[in-house]
Design an enzyme around this catalytic site. Structure first.
Site, PDB file in Angstrom:
ATOM      1  N   CYS A  83       0.812  -1.220   0.000  1.00 45.54           N
ATOM      2  CA  CYS A  83       0.000   0.000   0.000  1.00 45.54           C
ATOM      3  C   CYS A  83       0.845   1.271   0.000  1.00 45.54           C
ATOM      4  O   CYS A  83       0.311   2.368  -0.164  1.00 45.54           O
ATOM      5  CB  CYS A  83      -0.925   0.011   1.210  1.00 45.54           C
ATOM      6  SG  CYS A  83      -2.026  -1.422   1.294  1.00 45.54           S
ATOM      7  N   SER A 207     -11.238   1.825   4.367  1.00 51.36           N
ATOM      8  CA  SER A 207     -11.173   2.513   3.082  1.00 51.36           C
ATOM      9  C   SER A 207     -11.691   1.583   1.995  1.00 51.36           C
ATOM     10  O   SER A 207     -11.670   0.359   2.146  1.00 51.36           O
ATOM     11  CB  SER A 207      -9.732   2.927   2.786  1.00 51.36           C
ATOM     12  OG  SER A 207      -8.870   1.802   2.799  1.00 51.36           O
ATOM     13  N   LYS A 332     -10.044   7.055   3.596  1.00 47.81           N
ATOM     14  CA  LYS A 332     -11.404   6.612   3.917  1.00 47.81           C
ATOM     15  C   LYS A 332     -12.436   7.210   2.981  1.00 47.81           C
ATOM     16  O   LYS A 332     -13.333   6.499   2.494  1.00 47.81           O
ATOM     17  CB  LYS A 332     -11.743   7.004   5.372  1.00 47.81           C
ATOM     18  CG  LYS A 332     -13.171   6.697   5.783  1.00 47.81           C
ATOM     19  CD  LYS A 332     -13.458   5.205   5.728  1.00 47.81           C
ATOM     20  CE  LYS A 332     -14.936   4.900   5.915  1.00 47.81           C
ATOM     21  NZ  LYS A 332     -15.742   5.228   4.721  1.00 47.81           N
ATOM     22  N   HIS A 336      -8.777   4.695  -1.579  1.00 45.91           N
ATOM     23  CA  HIS A 336      -7.435   4.123  -1.418  1.00 45.91           C
ATOM     24  C   HIS A 336      -7.093   3.232  -2.608  1.00 45.91           C
ATOM     25  O   HIS A 336      -7.077   2.002  -2.495  1.00 45.91           O
ATOM     26  CB  HIS A 336      -7.389   3.341  -0.107  1.00 45.91           C
ATOM     27  CG  HIS A 336      -6.070   2.703   0.201  1.00 45.91           C
ATOM     28  ND1 HIS A 336      -4.860   3.194  -0.257  1.00 45.91           N
ATOM     29  CD2 HIS A 336      -5.765   1.586   0.930  1.00 45.91           C
ATOM     30  CE1 HIS A 336      -3.882   2.424   0.169  1.00 45.91           C
ATOM     31  NE2 HIS A 336      -4.404   1.433   0.889  1.00 45.91           N
TER      32      HIS A 336
END
Length: 387
Positions: A83, A207, A332, A336
């Site tokens: 991520c 998210s 959120k 994402h």
């Protein structure tokens, strides 16, 4: 080492882009950034992405995107750090300019996830965890964060709605971000009624899965005036850039409730910038799950252990608070899109520092920190930007 700055930004709305492929999304963001900087070429392209192989059946992604953007011949590399892939690409671009190897660099992040089945996306997200000791046991990435949240609430006696204000704050900001996936507010009542995913983590703690792309143009401060675009006379500078790591498996950490890599990455970036934490006017944290916001604030030193959630409850994370976070909706509400997230953070930080935050503008913002996390705190990449 040369001083590095951002002279162009581009982004596409985060959401469900059924009609656009991964190359199209990247092209749109890169073209916007190049137009913003008024450049027609660059020396290199670094692309943040996590899932193009398993979800789009496409590796060698950076070369594909360079080709599709009409930039054949330049150096092109894909950066992967789960991520934090976008932050990793930005770090590569920063080092290329700072070292003097390149003069003008494109940095992009792109992720195309909505075309895949939910089970496939879940499996790919699980690759951010330890395959042999976590994923093989059947635990999903969401479940890992749920376990962190469960332990945190138990250990520090946090009420069921203790983390609600992180999500409420994010959605308040997303309303005024035209690039956000969720442009609507949520109430504490809606948070309390949200569907459970993995107890105690609900839909409104998490998210979304989504598509998106964002891009930057980097150069040295000395070269910026020779380029075109609106940033040429007053570019946003990157004063600090750092990466720190921790164990990939959460159970291998001495204390799962402490994000050691967040603390180290923040400290190193501040030291490089020659600043203290009090100099920061806002922090774009990696709020993929609400528990990560609380743990990050504590590891960064903004709150004592077990009290990070109170910064949201008391309004300190709002635009007029002393620790504004998620200023354009964060992960959120903005969304994402994994490998693009770190670049979206940078684009949003540039807008804040240039007074272009609109109704989400942090008053008198001149210094900000953006932080991208890969895995459950295994790779943490921090950048400090200043106007």
């Amino acid at each position: 080492m040369r001083d590095v700055c951002i002279v162009g930004t581009g982004q596409v709305p985060v959401g469900e882009h059924w009609e656009r492929s991964i190359r199209h999304l990247a092209h749109d963001a890169i073209s916007a950034a190049m137009a913003d900087a008024q450049i027609e070429s660059a020396d290199a392209l670094y692309v943040g992405n996590m899932s193009s192989g398993p979800l789009s059946q496409q590796e060698n992604l950076a070369a594909l995107i360079a080709d599709f953007c009409g930039l054949q011949g330049l150096e092109a590399i894909k950066a992967e750090a789960a991520c934090a892939s976008g932050g990793a690409a930005l770090r590569m671009g920063f080092m290329a300019i700072a070292s003097g190897i390149h003069d003008v660099v494109l940095v992009a992040g792109v992720e195309k996830m909505m075309d895949a089945m939910g089970s496939d996306v879940t499996a790919v997200l699980g690759m951010a965890a330890d395959a042999e000791y976590e994923a093989i046991q059947g635990v999903s990435f969401t479940a890992l964060n749920a376990l962190l949240m469960q332990r945190y609430m138990y250990e520090y006696d946090v009420p069921d709605d203790g983390l609600a204000c992180f999500s409420v704050n994010a959605h308040e900001r997303g309303v005024h971000n035209p690039f956000a996936m969720f442009q609507h507010e949520i109430s504490p009542v809606e948070y309390a009624a949200a569907r459970m995913i993995s107890s105690p983590l609900t839909m409104l703690d998490s998210s979304p899965v989504c598509d998106g792309a964002a891009a930057l143009v980097l150069t040295s401060v000395n070269m910026a005036p020779s380029l075109g675009g609106r940033h040429r006379s007053d570019p946003v500078r990157i004063l600090g850039s750092s990466i720190s790591t921790d164990t990939l498996a959460v159970h291998d950490r001495k204390d799962p409730m402490y994000l050691a890599a967040v603390a180290m990455s923040t400290r190193k970036a501040l030291e490089q910038a020659g600043m203290e934490r009090e100099c920061l006017d806002f922090c774009e944290l990696h709020d993929a799950f609400s528990i990560l916001s609380a743990l990050s604030l504590e590891a960064m030193g903004y709150a004592a252990r077990g009290t990070g959630w109170r910064l949201a409850e008391t309004g300190r994370i709002s635009l007029d608070g002393d620790v504004p976070i998620s200023t354009q909706g964060g992960l959120k509400s903005r969304g994402h899109p994994i490998g693009a997230t770190g670049i979206y953070q940078a684009v949003e930080a540039v807008n804040q520092l240039q007074g272009l935050g609109g109704r989400n503008q942090v008053p008198n913002a001149s210094v900000g920190l953006i932080q991208n996390i890969g895995g459950s705190g295994a790779s943490v990449i921090s950048h400090i930007l200043a106007s």
